[in-house]
Design a protein around this motif. Structure first.
Motif, PDB file in Angstrom:
ATOM      1  N   THR A  12     -23.956   8.650 -39.797  1.00  0.00           N
ATOM      2  CA  THR A  12     -22.532   8.843 -40.061  1.00  0.00           C
ATOM      3  C   THR A  12     -22.302  10.045 -40.961  1.00  0.00           C
ATOM      4  O   THR A  12     -21.300  10.729 -40.824  1.00  0.00           O
ATOM      5  N   SER A  14     -24.180  12.777 -40.972  1.00  0.00           N
ATOM      6  CA  SER A  14     -24.459  14.010 -40.254  1.00  0.00           C
ATOM      7  C   SER A  14     -23.368  14.360 -39.249  1.00  0.00           C
ATOM      8  O   SER A  14     -23.312  15.464 -38.758  1.00  0.00           O
ATOM      9  N   LYS A  15     -22.479  13.421 -38.937  1.00  0.00           N
ATOM     10  CA  LYS A  15     -21.417  13.675 -37.976  1.00  0.00           C
ATOM     11  C   LYS A  15     -20.134  14.165 -38.630  1.00  0.00           C
ATOM     12  O   LYS A  15     -19.076  14.129 -38.020  1.00  0.00           O
ATOM     13  N   VAL A  16     -20.201  14.617 -39.866  1.00  0.00           N
ATOM     14  CA  VAL A  16     -19.025  15.136 -40.560  1.00  0.00           C
ATOM     15  C   VAL A  16     -18.658  16.483 -39.931  1.00  0.00           C
ATOM     16  O   VAL A  16     -19.485  17.374 -39.827  1.00  0.00           O
ATOM     17  N   ASN A  17     -17.417  16.588 -39.489  1.00  0.00           N
ATOM     18  CA  ASN A  17     -16.946  17.828 -38.886  1.00  0.00           C
ATOM     19  C   ASN A  17     -16.608  18.843 -39.967  1.00  0.00           C
ATOM     20  O   ASN A  17     -16.098  18.480 -41.025  1.00  0.00           O
ATOM     21  N   PRO A  18     -16.861  20.119 -39.695  1.00  0.00           N
ATOM     22  CA  PRO A  18     -16.506  21.137 -40.690  1.00  0.00           C
ATOM     23  C   PRO A  18     -14.992  21.250 -40.834  1.00  0.00           C
ATOM     24  O   PRO A  18     -14.262  21.076 -39.861  1.00  0.00           O
ATOM     25  N   LYS A  20     -11.334  22.850 -40.971  1.00  0.00           N
ATOM     26  CA  LYS A  20     -10.752  23.909 -40.140  1.00  0.00           C
ATOM     27  C   LYS A  20     -10.679  25.229 -40.892  1.00  0.00           C
ATOM     28  O   LYS A  20     -10.834  26.300 -40.303  1.00  0.00           O
ATOM     29  N   ILE A  23     -14.048  26.835 -40.617  1.00  0.00           N
ATOM     30  CA  ILE A  23     -14.249  27.394 -39.279  1.00  0.00           C
ATOM     31  C   ILE A  23     -13.518  28.728 -39.153  1.00  0.00           C
ATOM     32  O   ILE A  23     -14.070  29.704 -38.633  1.00  0.00           O
ATOM     33  N   LYS A  59     -25.259  23.422 -42.456  1.00  0.00           N
ATOM     34  CA  LYS A  59     -24.939  22.588 -43.623  1.00  0.00           C
ATOM     35  C   LYS A  59     -25.954  22.748 -44.753  1.00  0.00           C
ATOM     36  O   LYS A  59     -26.192  21.835 -45.525  1.00  0.00           O
ATOM     37  N   LYS A 128     -13.151  19.980 -49.766  1.00  0.00           N
ATOM     38  CA  LYS A 128     -13.577  19.599 -48.416  1.00  0.00           C
ATOM     39  C   LYS A 128     -14.742  20.455 -47.928  1.00  0.00           C
ATOM     40  O   LYS A 128     -15.630  19.963 -47.246  1.00  0.00           O
ATOM     41  N   TYR A 132     -18.728  19.153 -47.067  1.00  0.00           N
ATOM     42  CA  TYR A 132     -19.295  19.349 -45.732  1.00  0.00           C
ATOM     43  C   TYR A 132     -20.803  19.569 -45.791  1.00  0.00           C
ATOM     44  O   TYR A 132     -21.529  19.185 -44.885  1.00  0.00           O
TER      45      TYR A 132
END
Length: 143
Positions: A12, A14-18, A20, A23, A59, A128, A132
């Motif tokens: 859970t 490792s599934k953290v989205n970057p 926005k 990005i 990451k 945030k 990440y």
């Protein structure tokens, strides 16, 4: 879901989205670096920036540190440009994009550069963005 199970907890995490914002900053850094490579301006600096982007995508804690140092130094250098490049005889810079030629006052160019650097520092030091990155990974960016 069992959060006490280390395998489930690590999946859970490792599934953290970057974020926005991050990005958007990475896309900006890649575009600037690729443009620098194409124009053959600061090739080594552009290659190092692309390595930093790869570390951020992976990451790596080293990527976060490099991003924060990179943006802070950039803000410091860009903020000093008006003092270093001050020339009272040349108050306007000309630039051409295709067939479009324009005379733009230096203070507008410096203002835009400083504003871009401030936005980059703000993104790099956002909570945030810091969350990440994986804090357990060592500082080896080639891992």
């Amino acid at each position: 879901m069992d959060t006490n199970n280390p395998v489930t907890a690590s999946n859970t995490l490792s599934k953290v989205n970057p974020p926005k914002r991050l990005i958007a900053l990475l896309v900006f850094l890649v575009l600037i670096s690729v443009t620098g490579l194409i124009m053959k301006q600061g090739v080594l600096f552009c290659i190092l920036t692309l390595f930093m982007v790869l570390a951020i995508i992976g990451k790596q804690k080293a990527g976060l540190i490099m991003l924060r140092v990179y943006t802070s130094l950039q803000l410091a250098i860009v903020s000093m440009l008006p003092l270093v490049l001050y020339d009272p005889e040349n108050l306007a810079s000309s630039f051409a994009i295709g067939s479009f030629n324009a005379q733009v006052p230096d203070w507008i160019i410096f203002s835009i550069l400083i504003l871009l650097a401030i936005v980059q520092v703000w993104i790099a030091f956002t909570r945030k963005v810091g969350q990440y990155f994986n804090r357990e990974v060592n500082l080896n960016i080639m891992r």
